[in-house]
Design an enzyme around this catalytic site. Structure first.
Site, PDB file in Angstrom:
ATOM      1  CD  GLU A 195      41.931  47.345  88.184  1.00  0.00           C
ATOM      2  OE1 GLU A 195      42.302  47.924  89.112  1.00  0.00           O
ATOM      3  OE2 GLU A 195      41.860  46.076  87.955  1.00  0.00           O
ATOM      4  CB  SER A 244      44.032  50.216  90.854  1.00  0.00           C
ATOM      5  OG  SER A 244      45.440  50.636  90.988  1.00  0.00           O
ATOM      6  N   GLY A 269      46.402  45.043  84.999  1.00  0.00           N
ATOM      7  CA  GLY A 269      47.579  43.859  85.287  1.00  0.00           C
ATOM      8  C   GLY A 269      47.581  43.323  86.785  1.00  0.00           C
ATOM      9  CB  THR A 317      49.270  42.085  93.009  1.00  0.00           C
ATOM     10  OG1 THR A 317      48.081  42.313  93.779  1.00  0.00           O
ATOM     11  CG2 THR A 317      50.378  41.803  93.645  1.00  0.00           C
ATOM     12  CD  GLU A 364      60.633  36.678  96.042  1.00  0.00           C
ATOM     13  OE1 GLU A 364      60.226  37.395  95.543  1.00  0.00           O
ATOM     14  OE2 GLU A 364      59.882  35.339  95.940  1.00  0.00           O
ATOM     15  CG  HIS A 373      76.144  15.589  81.991  1.00  0.00           C
ATOM     16  ND1 HIS A 373      76.226  16.054  83.322  1.00  0.00           N
ATOM     17  CD2 HIS A 373      77.350  16.128  81.423  1.00  0.00           C
ATOM     18  CE1 HIS A 373      77.408  16.299  83.519  1.00  0.00           C
ATOM     19  NE2 HIS A 373      78.139  16.489  82.495  1.00  0.00           N
TER      20      HIS A 373
END
Length: 456
Positions: free
Chosen positions: A33, A35, A38, A40, A183, A437
């Site tokens: 990895e 960067s 986990g 993005t 968002e 309900h």
């Protein structure tokens, strides 16, 4: 040359799960990895943004406190450093926990650095040569910048750099009226920024049904977000207050910050794929078959970089497909999964399967059921009646073709429809189910009992 049974490139949502599964079988695995562990989702996507959504929602509810008979001592204040600190802490907890798990796992060699192919089954990481018969690519993607005149002259933000701001933007201009842009628009408006959204299409999120686009626009405009749809002739230039944006037929927009939310591109351009003979399409996505194997036997591409899904849940399902086929003797295919996703505005949109337009274009005789959230008891009781429920059914087979629930808890309630679709059951199986309900989900059987032929 260090020899392994498998090499995994990328510690996003698919890579670590696959590495743990392979290591549990006794295989020696290298995971590289370059960067943050986990990917993005944990660092610049789902985890931080949904943490911000929660803070922004609480601020908005506090503004509405009097509607619920609650008295607050004064106006709602926003402490952006504390909002950001909470977000960063949630991200760190997830990222650091996964990092420790990889560093301590038996049979996994965790490498920090950029990986490149040197041959079909050979790679190097920080100059260290590696070789394995199985290689898995989970390298993700990044924000794309469109060709805008003047863009090189102004500072601009992506979903990554926006989350790093130490101060709240005064006026955030967002280029892109789709999922990421909307968002962020609602979050930063609720946290106190002025927000303007520019979209080149004539409506927001054009892949959705028109009534979804219209309802989302109405609810965001009601919160004070400004929209410029069908935006043409966009150019940008430096301005004393930040950025000046010009549009054809519209006054100049002065913003303190500019966010680009116009799409993403895969992180495949620096992997040395040519050295391995791995094919990519015109957009840079790695070409894979129905079992996610690339053009080179023994090499698979998972997650956003394969162009078969840009979500955490599709990336994890990629891992499940590959692991089941390689280790469990199954024959799972990526085309077996249903398209599903959510837009995490407040209220959220839960979507599965086809839109009404897609169902028509596919030749189905479509039955449609709709119900406004104003006729959902739980929504009325919560004081959150924006939105509606909609389901499309094939009249002949009685199978559910698709559904959208835009409203409170819509991102959760839509799973009842998704599960029935995945099980390939007729809609009547869900129509006759008794739900609890008062919930949003209880109206789904009612909705299915009110199906009518789609209007031409």
């Amino acid at each position: 040359m260090a020899n392994f049974d498998a090499i995994v490139i990328g510690a996003g949502q698919a890579g670590p799960s696959l590495a743990f599964r392979l290591a549990a079988t006794g295989r020696r695995v290298a995971l590289a990895e370059r960067s943050a562990v986990g990917g993005t989702c944990v660092n610049t996507g789902c985890t931080p943004t949904k943490t911000l959504v929660a803070s922004a929602r609480l601020a908005q509810l506090a503004r509405r406190a009097a509607e619920y008979g609650i008295e607050l001592p004064g106006p709602v204040g926003i402490d952006w450093p504390r909002v950001k600190a909470r977000m960063d802490a949630v991200v760190a907890r997830s990222r650091d926990g996964l990092t420790r798990a990889l560093e301590e796992a038996e049979n996994i060699t965790f490498l920090r650095g950029h990986a490149r192919f040197t041959g079909p089954h050979a790679m190097e990481v920080n100059g260290q040569p590696l070789r394995a018969p199985w290689i898995f690519l989970d390298v993700g993607g990044r924000a794309a910048a469109p060709p805008i005149p003047g863009l090189e002259t102004v500072p601009w933000l992506t979903n990554t750099t926006l989350l790093q701001l130490e101060t709240m933007p005064r006026h955030l201009a967002i280029l892109g009226g789709s999922y990421i842009g909307l968002e962020f628009a609602q979050v930063f408006r609720r946290l106190g920024a002025e927000v303007t959204v520019l979209e080149v299409a004539p409506r927001l999120i054009p892949r959705e049904d028109e009534e979804v686009s219209a309802t989302i626009r109405d609810m965001l405009e009601a919160e004070g977000i400004a929209f410029h749809l069908g935006a043409k002739g966009l150019s940008v230039a430096p301005a004393p207050e930040g950025v000046a944006l010009r549009l054809e037929g519209a006054p100049k927009i002065h913003a303190s910050h500019l966010l680009l939310a116009t799409g993403r591109r895969p992180n495949t351009d620096s992997l040395g794929l040519e050295a391995a003979g791995i094919a990519r399409d015109a957009r840079g996505f790695i070409t894979v078959d129905d079992e996610l194997q690339t053009s080179v036997p023994g090499i698979w591409a998972l997650g956003e970089c394969n162009g078969r899904g840009a979500f955490t849940h599709t990336a994890y399902n990629d891992y499940e497909i590959v692991a089941a086929n390689l280790l469990d003797g199954e024959a799972r295919r990526v085309t077996d999964r249903l398209p599903c996703y959510a837009l995490f505005t407040d209220p959220p949109l839960g979507r599965v399967g086809m839109t009404e337009r897609e169902a028509r274009e596919a030749g189905h005789e479509v039955l449609v059921g709709t119900r406004p959230m104003t006729r959902v008891s739980r929504a009325v009781e919560k004081g959150e009646t924006t939105g509606f429920m909609k389901v499309m059914v094939d009249a002949e087979s009685k199978r559910i073709l698709g559904a959208a629930i835009l409203g409170t808890d819509g991102d959760e309630a839509v799973h009842a429809l998704l599960d029935v679709m995945q099980a390939k059951l007729p809609y009547t199986a869900l129509q006759r189910t008794v739900h609890i309900h008062p919930t949003v989900s209880e109206l789904i059987p009612t909705l299915l009992g009110e199906l009518k032929p789609a209007r031409p």
